[in-house]
Every structure is written in structure tokens, then in C-alpha cells.
Design a protein around this motif. Sequence first.
Motif, mmCIF file in Angstrom:
data_model
loop_
_atom_site.group_PDB
_atom_site.id
_atom_site.type_symbol
_atom_site.label_atom_id
_atom_site.label_comp_id
_atom_site.label_asym_id
_atom_site.label_seq_id
_atom_site.Cartn_x
_atom_site.Cartn_y
_atom_site.Cartn_z
ATOM 1 N N VAL A 117 0.838 -1.195 0.000
ATOM 2 C CA VAL A 117 0.000 0.000 0.000
ATOM 3 C C VAL A 117 0.876 1.250 0.000
ATOM 4 O O VAL A 117 1.966 1.259 0.557
ATOM 5 C CB VAL A 117 -0.977 0.037 1.205
ATOM 6 C CG1 VAL A 117 -1.954 -1.113 1.139
ATOM 7 C CG2 VAL A 117 -0.229 0.018 2.514
ATOM 8 N N THR A 118 0.375 2.283 -0.642
ATOM 9 C CA THR A 118 1.077 3.561 -0.662
ATOM 10 C C THR A 118 0.991 4.201 0.712
ATOM 11 O O THR A 118 -0.113 4.388 1.246
ATOM 12 C CB THR A 118 0.447 4.501 -1.707
ATOM 13 O OG1 THR A 118 0.548 3.897 -2.997
ATOM 14 C CG2 THR A 118 1.144 5.854 -1.712
ATOM 15 N N GLY A 119 2.138 4.518 1.277
ATOM 16 C CA GLY A 119 2.172 5.197 2.562
ATOM 17 C C GLY A 119 2.067 6.703 2.376
ATOM 18 O O GLY A 119 2.526 7.249 1.376
ATOM 19 N N GLU A 120 1.470 7.347 3.331
ATOM 20 C CA GLU A 120 1.300 8.797 3.301
ATOM 21 C C GLU A 120 2.400 9.502 4.093
ATOM 22 O O GLU A 120 2.920 10.517 3.672
ATOM 23 C CB GLU A 120 -0.074 9.149 3.893
ATOM 24 C CG GLU A 120 -0.545 10.536 3.622
ATOM 25 C CD GLU A 120 -0.874 10.773 2.159
ATOM 26 O OE1 GLU A 120 -0.750 11.929 1.728
ATOM 27 O OE2 GLU A 120 -1.217 9.822 1.433
ATOM 28 N N SER A 121 2.737 8.939 5.260
ATOM 29 C CA SER A 121 3.730 9.558 6.139
ATOM 30 C C SER A 121 4.541 8.471 6.829
ATOM 31 O O SER A 121 3.992 7.459 7.272
ATOM 32 C CB SER A 121 3.036 10.430 7.188
ATOM 33 O OG SER A 121 3.975 10.930 8.110
ATOM 34 N N PHE A 122 5.830 8.717 6.943
ATOM 35 C CA PHE A 122 6.727 7.772 7.592
ATOM 36 C C PHE A 122 7.459 8.443 8.756
ATOM 37 O O PHE A 122 8.577 8.101 9.079
ATOM 38 C CB PHE A 122 7.702 7.187 6.560
ATOM 39 C CG PHE A 122 7.022 6.327 5.533
ATOM 40 C CD1 PHE A 122 6.946 4.956 5.687
ATOM 41 C CD2 PHE A 122 6.422 6.891 4.422
ATOM 42 C CE1 PHE A 122 6.299 4.157 4.757
ATOM 43 C CE2 PHE A 122 5.763 6.107 3.476
ATOM 44 C CZ PHE A 122 5.709 4.733 3.647
ATOM 45 N N ASP A 123 6.778 9.402 9.382
ATOM 46 C CA ASP A 123 7.322 10.096 10.547
ATOM 47 C C ASP A 123 7.246 9.183 11.769
ATOM 48 O O ASP A 123 6.637 8.114 11.730
ATOM 49 C CB ASP A 123 6.535 11.382 10.826
ATOM 50 C CG ASP A 123 6.799 12.454 9.780
ATOM 51 O OD1 ASP A 123 7.876 12.415 9.145
ATOM 52 O OD2 ASP A 123 5.923 13.306 9.585
ATOM 53 N N PHE A 124 7.829 9.623 12.875
ATOM 54 C CA PHE A 124 7.796 8.839 14.102
ATOM 55 C C PHE A 124 6.410 8.914 14.731
ATOM 56 O O PHE A 124 5.965 9.970 15.170
ATOM 57 C CB PHE A 124 8.852 9.333 15.104
ATOM 58 C CG PHE A 124 10.251 9.002 14.678
ATOM 59 C CD1 PHE A 124 10.734 7.708 14.787
ATOM 60 C CD2 PHE A 124 11.081 9.979 14.148
ATOM 61 C CE1 PHE A 124 12.016 7.392 14.384
ATOM 62 C CE2 PHE A 124 12.366 9.676 13.740
ATOM 63 C CZ PHE A 124 12.838 8.379 13.862
ATOM 64 N N SER A 125 5.727 7.784 14.749
ATOM 65 C CA SER A 125 4.407 7.665 15.364
ATOM 66 C C SER A 125 3.967 6.217 15.221
ATOM 67 O O SER A 125 4.380 5.517 14.297
ATOM 68 C CB SER A 125 3.388 8.583 14.677
ATOM 69 O OG SER A 125 2.097 8.348 15.228
ATOM 70 N N HIS A 126 3.121 5.780 16.139
ATOM 71 C CA HIS A 126 2.561 4.429 16.056
ATOM 72 C C HIS A 126 1.217 4.429 15.332
ATOM 73 O O HIS A 126 0.617 3.370 15.161
ATOM 74 C CB HIS A 126 2.391 3.827 17.458
ATOM 75 C CG HIS A 126 3.694 3.514 18.119
ATOM 76 N ND1 HIS A 126 4.430 2.398 17.823
ATOM 77 C CD2 HIS A 126 4.420 4.187 19.040
ATOM 78 C CE1 HIS A 126 5.533 2.374 18.536
ATOM 79 N NE2 HIS A 126 5.554 3.462 19.293
ATOM 80 N N ARG A 127 0.738 5.594 14.924
ATOM 81 C CA ARG A 127 -0.573 5.707 14.276
ATOM 82 C C ARG A 127 -0.444 5.745 12.755
ATOM 83 O O ARG A 127 0.287 6.562 12.212
ATOM 84 C CB ARG A 127 -1.283 6.973 14.743
ATOM 85 C CG ARG A 127 -1.651 6.918 16.188
ATOM 86 C CD ARG A 127 -2.348 8.191 16.578
ATOM 87 N NE ARG A 127 -2.631 8.146 17.999
ATOM 88 C CZ ARG A 127 -3.784 8.475 18.516
ATOM 89 N NH1 ARG A 127 -4.761 8.895 17.753
ATOM 90 N NH2 ARG A 127 -3.969 8.409 19.818
ATOM 91 N N ILE A 128 -1.186 4.883 12.122
ATOM 92 C CA ILE A 128 -1.239 4.871 10.664
ATOM 93 C C ILE A 128 -2.184 5.995 10.232
ATOM 94 O O ILE A 128 -3.225 6.213 10.849
ATOM 95 C CB ILE A 128 -1.707 3.488 10.164
ATOM 96 C CG1 ILE A 128 -0.635 2.449 10.504
ATOM 97 C CG2 ILE A 128 -1.992 3.507 8.674
ATOM 98 C CD1 ILE A 128 -1.000 1.021 10.192
ATOM 99 N N THR A 129 -1.808 6.702 9.181
ATOM 100 C CA THR A 129 -2.611 7.830 8.719
ATOM 101 C C THR A 129 -3.975 7.347 8.201
ATOM 102 O O THR A 129 -4.093 6.211 7.726
ATOM 103 C CB THR A 129 -1.901 8.605 7.590
ATOM 104 O OG1 THR A 129 -1.720 7.732 6.467
ATOM 105 C CG2 THR A 129 -0.562 9.158 8.055
ATOM 106 N N PRO A 130 -4.997 8.201 8.281
ATOM 107 C CA PRO A 130 -6.316 7.824 7.756
ATOM 108 C C PRO A 130 -6.277 7.455 6.270
ATOM 109 O O PRO A 130 -6.972 6.535 5.831
ATOM 110 C CB PRO A 130 -7.172 9.080 7.991
ATOM 111 C CG PRO A 130 -6.498 9.803 9.102
ATOM 112 C CD PRO A 130 -5.029 9.517 8.947
ATOM 113 N N GLU A 131 -5.446 8.158 5.497
ATOM 114 C CA GLU A 131 -5.329 7.852 4.065
ATOM 115 C C GLU A 131 -4.791 6.441 3.846
ATOM 116 O O GLU A 131 -5.296 5.699 3.004
ATOM 117 C CB GLU A 131 -4.402 8.865 3.373
ATOM 118 C CG GLU A 131 -4.898 10.290 3.402
ATOM 119 C CD GLU A 131 -4.486 11.078 4.650
ATOM 120 O OE1 GLU A 131 -4.777 12.283 4.684
ATOM 121 O OE2 GLU A 131 -3.896 10.492 5.586
ATOM 122 N N CYS A 132 -3.787 6.071 4.618
ATOM 123 C CA CYS A 132 -3.204 4.741 4.478
ATOM 124 C C CYS A 132 -4.172 3.663 4.975
ATOM 125 O O CYS A 132 -4.265 2.592 4.386
ATOM 126 C CB CYS A 132 -1.861 4.666 5.205
ATOM 127 S SG CYS A 132 -0.934 3.173 4.844
#
Length: 154
Positions: A117-132
Motif C-alpha cells: 500500500v502507498t504510505g502517506e507519512s513515515f514520521d515517528f508515530s505508532h498511528r497509521i494515517t487515515p489515508e493509508c
Amino acid sequence: MKVFVLGYGNVSRQDDGAGHLLAGLVARIIKSSGAEVRLWRGHQLVPEVLLEAQGYQMLFFCDASLKSYPEGFLFEKVIPKDMKAEGLNMHTFGPANVLSLAEQLVGQAPEGWLISVTGESFDFSHRITPECKARIKKAARAFRTFWNNLSCGL
């Protein structure tokens, strides 16, 4: 049929953890059809996963990508990749390398499929973005259709 589902990525880097979530959905779909399924989750693919995949007829690799896919995800058959030209490099070791290693060490590779799947953001966080998350759901629906059609032919 015995199926091995692999979800990989860094769950501390937002959408990079999408493979873990997607792999769980894929494994549930397979299990609901009555097939034997094993779920593996890891930070990255490693050659040792081949030992755990022995005896399985199909492998499904689930991950996130920086690439922007037209549908928001990619679902394609994996073709073994000749590792002799590049050698074993852990930073680029992917599904095609797992299958190639199986051919070299075991004599044959199971059928392999990649769901990315195309990722939206790969910043530091345990939450997957709503788009992803939406792309994960879309990929899981496509997989369900594929699996149901495949199961009917078994």
C-alpha cells in the motif's frame, strides 16, 4: 492448502507499519475459507524467514511503500530475483529475494504475491494515517475477491 502471510515494516514509523495491519486482515480472510494459515510479522524481511516458510504452498508479502500506486495499492505476483548479480544485501532484501533463496537452497519456491500500500507519512508515530488505513481496507477488499476466486478453483 498451507499459506504463509508475512507483514513487515517499522510500526514506529507511521504508515511503514501498514504491512502488519494488512497481513492480519489477509490472514483472517484466508482462515475464514478453511485454509491453513500462518501469520508472521517483523521489522523487515530476513533470510531466516525462509526456514519458517518451508512447507507452505503460497506466500503473501504485505508492506507499505513510498511509491504512489494508481489504486493506492499494488497487488502482483512475485518473480524470484537472481541474487548472484547483487549479492545478499539486507537493505534491499525483498519478496523476490526470499523466493530466489528458496529456489537456491530448497530447489523450488512457493508461489509468492506482494500486496503493498502507498504510505502517506513515515514520521515517528505508532498511528497509521487515515489515508493509508483507507488504502489498507481497499487492498484487503481486492485480496478477498482474489482469494474467493482462487478458493473456488481449488
